[in-house]
Design a protein around this motif. Structure first.
Motif, short mmCIF file in Angstrom:
data_model
loop_
_atom_site.label_atom_id
_atom_site.label_comp_id
_atom_site.label_asym_id
_atom_site.label_seq_id
_atom_site.Cartn_x
_atom_site.Cartn_y
_atom_site.Cartn_z
N TYR A 12 0.80 -1.22 0.00
CA TYR A 12 0.00 0.00 0.00
C TYR A 12 0.84 1.28 0.00
O TYR A 12 0.33 2.35 -0.33
CB TYR A 12 -0.96 0.01 1.19
CG TYR A 12 -2.01 -1.07 1.08
CD1 TYR A 12 -3.02 -0.98 0.13
CD2 TYR A 12 -1.99 -2.17 1.91
CE1 TYR A 12 -3.98 -1.97 0.00
CE2 TYR A 12 -2.94 -3.17 1.80
CZ TYR A 12 -3.94 -3.06 0.85
OH TYR A 12 -4.88 -4.04 0.73
N THR A 34 -0.26 -3.41 8.76
CA THR A 34 -1.00 -4.67 8.70
C THR A 34 -0.05 -5.75 8.21
O THR A 34 1.07 -5.48 7.79
CB THR A 34 -2.19 -4.55 7.72
OG1 THR A 34 -1.69 -4.25 6.42
CG2 THR A 34 -3.18 -3.48 8.17
N ASN A 102 -13.66 -0.14 9.96
CA ASN A 102 -13.33 -0.89 8.74
C ASN A 102 -11.86 -0.68 8.40
O ASN A 102 -11.32 0.40 8.65
CB ASN A 102 -14.19 -0.43 7.57
CG ASN A 102 -15.63 -0.82 7.75
OD1 ASN A 102 -15.93 -1.87 8.30
ND2 ASN A 102 -16.54 0.02 7.29
N ILE A 104 -8.76 -1.32 5.20
CA ILE A 104 -8.68 -1.14 3.75
C ILE A 104 -9.03 -2.41 2.97
O ILE A 104 -9.47 -2.35 1.84
CB ILE A 104 -7.30 -0.58 3.34
CG1 ILE A 104 -7.34 -0.02 1.94
CG2 ILE A 104 -6.21 -1.64 3.52
CD1 ILE A 104 -6.17 0.86 1.60
N ASP A 105 -8.82 -3.58 3.58
CA ASP A 105 -9.10 -4.86 2.93
C ASP A 105 -9.88 -5.72 3.92
O ASP A 105 -9.46 -5.87 5.07
CB ASP A 105 -7.76 -5.53 2.57
CG ASP A 105 -7.92 -6.84 1.83
OD1 ASP A 105 -8.90 -7.58 2.08
OD2 ASP A 105 -7.03 -7.16 1.02
N PRO A 106 -11.00 -6.30 3.52
CA PRO A 106 -11.81 -7.08 4.46
C PRO A 106 -11.10 -8.32 5.02
O PRO A 106 -11.54 -8.87 6.03
CB PRO A 106 -13.05 -7.47 3.65
CG PRO A 106 -12.75 -7.16 2.24
CD PRO A 106 -11.61 -6.19 2.20
N LYS A 107 -9.99 -8.74 4.42
CA LYS A 107 -9.23 -9.88 4.95
C LYS A 107 -8.41 -9.49 6.17
O LYS A 107 -7.97 -10.34 6.94
CB LYS A 107 -8.28 -10.44 3.88
CG LYS A 107 -8.97 -11.03 2.69
CD LYS A 107 -7.95 -11.49 1.67
CE LYS A 107 -8.62 -11.67 0.33
NZ LYS A 107 -7.71 -11.43 -0.78
N LEU A 108 -8.18 -8.18 6.35
CA LEU A 108 -7.36 -7.71 7.45
C LEU A 108 -8.16 -7.67 8.74
O LEU A 108 -9.30 -7.22 8.77
CB LEU A 108 -6.79 -6.32 7.13
CG LEU A 108 -5.85 -6.29 5.92
CD1 LEU A 108 -5.50 -4.86 5.56
CD2 LEU A 108 -4.60 -7.11 6.20
#
Length: 120
Positions: A12, A34, A102, A104-108
């Motif tokens: 990122y 992350t 939230n 930046i990525d839903p997997k995080l």
């Protein structure tokens, strides 16, 4: 006074336009960090490893961290990280805040940001 910029090569950094950490004015500011992993614990450990490397490049360590922010999409997942955080910060716990939000990525599952004082 010049600002030193530390890059970790994370995906990122180039996409968004930031660096892992900045050093100046006697402080180290490490960006929200992350890491990949299947569990919040794996991601927590990975993020702390990246942060540890940035602190070392700046001439600091976790013992110098004054402030930490934890960001999690699910606050219930924070408690499994507590033993990891106690292990890393040991006898030098920083001031801390945990926010549910939230990422930046839903997997995080966790993002960690720290501010440290450069040792004299």
């Amino acid at each position: 006074m010049a600002i030193k910029r530390i890059h970790s090569g994370g995906p990122y950094e180039a996409k968004i336009g930031y660096c892992r950490a900045t050093v100046g004015g006697g402080f180290v500011h490490v960006s929200g960090t992350t890491a990949p992993g299947d569990t919040v614990e794996e991601q927590c450990r990975g993020a702390l490893e990246v942060i540890g490397r940035a602190l070392a490049q700046a001439g600091a360590s976790f013992a110098d961290v004054m402030r930490v922010h934890y960001y999690l999409p699910d606050a219930a997942e924070f408690e499994p990280c507590w033993p990891i955080l106690r292990e890393v910060f040991g006898a030098n716990p920083p001031a801390a805040t945990m926010l549910e939000c939230n990422l930046i990525d839903p997997k995080l599952r966790i993002e960690i940001e720290v501010t440290a004082l450069l040792p004299q």
